[in-house]
Scaffold this motif. Structure first.
Motif, PDB file in Angstrom:
ATOM      1  N   ASN A 170      21.277  48.520  32.178  1.00 17.35           N
ATOM      2  CA  ASN A 170      21.855  48.096  30.908  1.00 17.35           C
ATOM      3  C   ASN A 170      23.177  48.809  30.649  1.00 17.35           C
ATOM      4  O   ASN A 170      24.133  48.210  30.141  1.00 17.35           O
ATOM      5  CB  ASN A 170      20.876  48.372  29.765  1.00 17.35           C
ATOM      6  CG  ASN A 170      19.702  47.416  29.758  1.00 17.35           C
ATOM      7  OD1 ASN A 170      19.728  46.362  30.392  1.00 17.35           O
ATOM      8  ND2 ASN A 170      18.645  47.772  29.055  1.00 17.35           N
ATOM      9  N   THR A 264      17.279  39.832  25.453  1.00 18.94           N
ATOM     10  CA  THR A 264      16.136  40.526  26.046  1.00 18.94           C
ATOM     11  C   THR A 264      15.154  39.519  26.605  1.00 18.94           C
ATOM     12  O   THR A 264      14.681  38.633  25.889  1.00 18.94           O
ATOM     13  CB  THR A 264      15.432  41.419  25.014  1.00 18.94           C
ATOM     14  OG1 THR A 264      16.380  42.311  24.424  1.00 18.94           O
ATOM     15  CG2 THR A 264      14.325  42.233  25.678  1.00 18.94           C
ATOM     16  N   ASP A 293      18.775  41.661  29.603  1.00 16.58           N
ATOM     17  CA  ASP A 293      17.868  42.734  29.995  1.00 16.58           C
ATOM     18  C   ASP A 293      16.523  42.112  30.350  1.00 16.58           C
ATOM     19  O   ASP A 293      15.676  41.875  29.491  1.00 16.58           O
ATOM     20  CB  ASP A 293      17.719  43.734  28.846  1.00 16.58           C
ATOM     21  CG  ASP A 293      16.714  44.835  29.151  1.00 16.58           C
ATOM     22  OD1 ASP A 293      16.195  44.876  30.286  1.00 16.58           O
ATOM     23  OD2 ASP A 293      16.438  45.658  28.246  1.00 16.58           O
ATOM     24  N   THR A 320      19.608  42.787  34.268  1.00 14.62           N
ATOM     25  CA  THR A 320      18.769  43.947  34.585  1.00 14.62           C
ATOM     26  C   THR A 320      17.407  43.461  35.069  1.00 14.62           C
ATOM     27  O   THR A 320      16.767  42.642  34.394  1.00 14.62           O
ATOM     28  CB  THR A 320      18.582  44.834  33.344  1.00 14.62           C
ATOM     29  OG1 THR A 320      19.816  45.474  33.023  1.00 14.62           O
ATOM     30  CG2 THR A 320      17.511  45.890  33.572  1.00 14.62           C
TER      31      THR A 320
END
Length: 508
Positions: A170, A264, A293, A320
């Motif tokens: 991140n 996310t 992420d 990520t």
């Protein structure tokens, strides 16, 4: 007579060290095998005798017992003697993450090929910064990243690097987003000249339930935590798209400069997945960097039944992934992916002794050019060995098994009147719920105590979290060996502990 070349500066023959290193000589090879055999034997014993995820020793008691046993020695000692001392103190008092009732955190059981690869990694001890320190390993990582990028759906222009995990990945995504924005907006080179004064106006948007490393990264990048705009979540704990649009409008009116959105794909508590496709469209319209992420949810790239949940992941500018979650790898095994490899120039530095510019001119690949780390482990080997021996088909079935177990756990809890389930339809493999006995006065205290009882009695390792200021319990299921019967037994233990507490069986 021993020559000075055969001795070190304190007069000891160099051969006296042979039994302490792995090398091509007979003594080194025999010592290696002997020590590996001793460790294997001891670990087999610890795993065989484990009754539950944890022995139950309380924190202060464990701390004291370790302080009494551990010390630094001046002279060599047999490994077996040390392992005998470690067995009751360190080894048996470690969390048994491979136990089927260890369902607390994003902490997976390590798959055997990953453990075997760890031995190879440690024995070879390659440092992934320069090609001449990791000849074969450099090309292994590069090729594996190429194939994993295609699996995610990224274009041929993409690239990546293995990292220590989600926090580092991140950080890299936001670092590159910041510097790419400065170059595009003001033709400014942050590496050479530092941050321009206008950066005080910049903002980053993310969900209010995004990982803490987003704020941490932005603060470390010199922008301050106030540069992060937390977007409220909807009833499914996903970033509210309407709030994102309204925030963009307000920021424009305020003269602020948003440069990145962090979506996310799998929040820590609920496993919720932000609307990635819609966010990608918004970012493209506004020419903003989208970092996703997917440290947790990215494991669905292997799934057969649930991969549709991560639609839009490939549209990110940076991603990520953590294979030490739903990839079942030993810690650590993170991956950072970048849609356009040209952005790596924003963090590349050259050192004459390590990665001189002449190497690039000759086509020599030095991976330090893509990383914020210098010394770095050959973690790619763990994933490669897993994919070569287990294969993507079986790995996907393992992921699907954990997903189905979470759905089962939520359905069982939902049927019981003493429980309130926060996420009735789990997005990934976490289930957040609260035990609510009819006669309880302080629900938070009851739930906190239940979590501690199960852990200290070795019944199960479950987690606790906070929802609207109250303590809730949480299952995080990452073990494909965990069965429905295991889930049933853990729920029964929660009910048992709760009932005994209500009847005065435990001290509050």
């Amino acid at each position: 007579m021993i020559s000075s070349i055969q001795k070190n500066s304190i007069g000891i023959e160099a051969s006296k060290f042979d039994a302490f290193f792995l090398h091509q000589g007979k003594e080194g090879l025999e010592a290696f095998r002997e020590q590996i055999d001793l460790v294997t034997e001891k670990l087999e014993k610890v795993f065989r005798e484990a009754d539950g995820p944890y022995t139950g020793q309380p924190p202060m008691e464990l701390k004291q017992s370790l302080e009494e046993k551990l010390k630094i020695w001046n002279n060599p000692r047999p490994l077996n003697d040390v392992l005998e001392e470690w067995e009751p103190t360190i080894l048996k008092n470690s969390l048994q993450v491979s136990h089927t009732k260890s369902i607390a955190h994003l902490h997976c059981p390590p798959i055997l090929p990953g453990i075997a690869a760890e031995l190879i990694i440690a024995a070879l001890n390659q440092s992934m910064d320069s090609w001449d320190q990791s000849p074969a390993a450099t090309y292994v990582e590069a090729e594996l990243i190429r194939q994993l990028s295609r699996l995610v759906g990224l274009p041929a222009s993409s690239d990546g690097v293995f990292t220590s995990g989600g926090t580092q990945s991140n950080y890299m995504g936001l670092l590159l987003a910041r510097d790419a924005f400065c170059a595009k907006q003001w033709n400014h080179d942050v590496q050479a000249y530092g941050l321009p004064g206008e950066m005080k106006r910049t903002k980053v948007l993310c969900s209010e339930e995004a990982h803490f490393s987003v704020k941490k990264s932005i603060s470390q990048l010199g922008l301050g935590e106030e540069a992060v705009i937390p977007i409220p979540s909807d009833e499914n704990h996903r970033m509210n798209l309407q709030h994102v649009k309204e925030t963009f409008t307000q920021l424009e009116q305020d003269g602020a400069l948003p440069f990145a959105v962090v979506a996310t794909c799998g929040t820590t508590d609920y496993g919720s997945i932000d609307p990635m496709e819609d966010l990608a469209e918004l970012c493209q319209e506004r020419n903003l960097w989208l970092h996703i992420d997917a440290a947790y949810g990215g494991g669905l790239v292997f799934s057969h039944q649930y991969k549709r949940k991560i639609a839009g992941l490939h549209q990110a500018d940076s991603i990520t992934l953590d294979f030490h979650k739903l990839g079942f790898q030993p810690i650590s095994c993170g991956l950072f992916l970048l849609k356009d490899r040209q952005h790596y120039r924003l963090l590349s530095h050259h050192a004459d002794y390590l990665n001189p510019e002449e190497d690039e001119e000759e086509g020599i690949l030095n991976l330090v050019n893509k990383s914020v780390q210098t010394t770095r482990r050959f973690d790619a080997l763990k994933m490669l060995l897993t994919l070569n021996t287990v294969g993507t088909d079986l790995l996907g079935k393992m992921v699907d098994q954990t997903m189905e177990l979470a759905e089962y756990a939520a359905s069982v809890l939902e049927e019981k009147s003493a429980f309130a389930v926060e996420n009735r339809k789990p997005e990934l493999t976490t289930v957040v719920f609260q035990y609510r006995p009819l006669r309880s006065e302080n629900v938070s205290d009851w739930n906190r105590k239940i979590q501690q009882i199960l852990f200290q009695e070795g019944k199960a390792a479950i987690a606790k979290t906070s929802v609207n200021g109250e303590t809730y319990l949480k299952f995080t299921i990452l073990n494909p060996r965990t069965s429905k019967e295991d889930i049933d037994k853990v729920i029964q233990e929660i009910e048992k502990a709760g009932t005994e507490m209500l009847n005065g069986g435990y001290q509050k």
